[in-house]
Design an enzyme around this catalytic site. Structure first.
Site, PDB file in Angstrom:
ATOM      1  N   HIS A 209       0.836  -1.054  -0.074  1.00 41.72           N
ATOM      2  CA  HIS A 209      -0.118   0.104  -0.077  1.00 41.72           C
ATOM      3  C   HIS A 209       0.819   1.243   0.037  1.00 41.72           C
ATOM      4  O   HIS A 209       1.126   1.593   1.158  1.00 41.72           O
ATOM      5  CB  HIS A 209      -0.858   0.048   1.207  1.00 41.72           C
ATOM      6  CG  HIS A 209      -2.021   1.158   1.318  1.00 41.72           C
ATOM      7  ND1 HIS A 209      -2.976   1.057   1.900  1.00 41.72           N
ATOM      8  CD2 HIS A 209      -1.964   2.200   0.697  1.00 41.72           C
ATOM      9  CE1 HIS A 209      -3.930   2.121   1.692  1.00 41.72           C
ATOM     10  NE2 HIS A 209      -3.044   3.132   1.169  1.00 41.72           N
TER      11      HIS A 209
ATOM     12  N   HIS B 197      -8.339  -6.696   6.912  1.00 43.95           N
ATOM     13  CA  HIS B 197      -8.219  -5.224   8.082  1.00 43.95           C
ATOM     14  C   HIS B 197      -8.187  -5.802   9.358  1.00 43.95           C
ATOM     15  O   HIS B 197      -9.548  -6.328   9.743  1.00 43.95           O
ATOM     16  CB  HIS B 197      -9.030  -4.147   8.007  1.00 43.95           C
ATOM     17  CG  HIS B 197      -8.204  -2.884   8.592  1.00 43.95           C
ATOM     18  ND1 HIS B 197      -7.389  -2.361   8.022  1.00 43.95           N
ATOM     19  CD2 HIS B 197      -8.524  -2.348   9.808  1.00 43.95           C
ATOM     20  CE1 HIS B 197      -7.097  -1.230   8.690  1.00 43.95           C
ATOM     21  NE2 HIS B 197      -7.793  -1.356   9.878  1.00 43.95           N
TER      22      HIS B 197
ATOM     23  N   GLU C  47      -2.774  -1.807  -3.298  1.00 41.22           N
ATOM     24  CA  GLU C  47      -3.933  -1.101  -2.667  1.00 41.22           C
ATOM     25  C   GLU C  47      -3.489   0.311  -2.562  1.00 41.22           C
ATOM     26  O   GLU C  47      -2.346   0.700  -2.429  1.00 41.22           O
ATOM     27  CB  GLU C  47      -4.328  -1.697  -1.540  1.00 41.22           C
ATOM     28  CG  GLU C  47      -3.390  -1.773  -0.224  1.00 41.22           C
ATOM     29  CD  GLU C  47      -4.158  -2.464   0.859  1.00 41.22           C
ATOM     30  OE1 GLU C  47      -5.154  -3.194   0.654  1.00 41.22           O
ATOM     31  OE2 GLU C  47      -3.557  -2.348   1.779  1.00 41.22           O
TER      32      GLU C  47
END
Length: 244
Positions: A43, A195, A74
């Site tokens: 990310h 998550h 991401e």
């Protein structure tokens, strides 16, 4: 069977804290792959607080040696991020609605506000030959709207599930995710999740059928420090292999 994708952000954060290339992100990607991990996630944020743009290029080059391993990038779809996706061409791009100053991701996309914008972005990513996924709360309305978009997958944001795990709300919250997942499959969307999933709460979550991929980084890194990489990775791979 669910695929495990290990997020390398915290490895990069450790490296950046010392101002030298140790620990090396690519080297750790190879270590995880050597233990059987089939996916790598990064990310890159605008401030490069952990993963850098160069890491994305370096990982793409390194993963050419492992054609069976998937690279997922991401992030928030700024123009710079989209240009990176077009250059690197990962297997998957997951769009996350993060403010640049956010500490970590904390909500899914709101398609009632961003549908047109997202569809333009999703088309651009798809035209680059990259599979698309969008970060989403387990909200039926949002799932329906996502199914009308160009998204190939949704990634269910699992913070609510992780927070409720072990409490008297666990079953209720889990059922919300199960219902959202069932609706997504009915509407033709493939499913990822991520998550704050960990070794304790992941088995219960994966009783939801047809979760194709889970992305896990922060907790997995801590668990590796506590128990060692081989032990932790093998336990995650066993959980994923036994998924619904």
């Amino acid at each position: 069977m669910t695929q495990l994708s290990v997020n390398l952000n915290k490895i990069a954060l450790l490296r950046n804290s010392r101002g030298r290339d140790f620990p090396n992100v690519v080297e750790f990607a190879r270590k995880f792959i050597g233990l059987g991990v089939p996916g790598i996630t990064i990310h890159p944020r605008p401030d490069e607080r952990h993963i850098t743009r160069q890491d994305a290029f370096d990982l793409k080059t390194a993963l050419a040696d492992y054609p069976e391993v998937e690279l997922n990038i991401e992030g928030y779809p700024s123009d710079d991020f989209l240009k990176l996706i077009e250059q690197v061409k990962p297997h998957q791009c997951t769009l996350v609605p993060d403010d640049p100053n956010q500490l970590t991701s904390d909500h899914g996309w709101d398609f009632t506000r961003h549908a047109d914008e997202l569809d333009t972005i999703l088309k651009r990513i798809g035209d680059a030959g990259v599979r698309t996924s969008v970060f989403l709360d387990p909200d039926p309305e949002q799932v329906r709207l996502a199914a009308q978009s160009r998204a190939n997958r949704i990634e269910l944001y699992t913070e609510a599930y992780a927070s409720a795990h072990g409490t008297d709300r666990q079953s209720e919250v889990h059922e919300q995710y199960r219902a959202a997942a069932a609706l997504a499959r009915e509407l033709g969307l493939e499913l990822n999740a991520g998550h704050d999933l960990d070794l304790d709460n992941l088995p219960g979550f994966l009783t939801i059928p047809e979760i194709l991929e889970v992305s896990i980084g922060h907790v997995l890194t801590v668990e590796c420090i506590e128990m060692g990489m081989p032990t932790v990775v093998n336990r995650y791979l066993d959980i994923c292999a036994n998924s619904a």
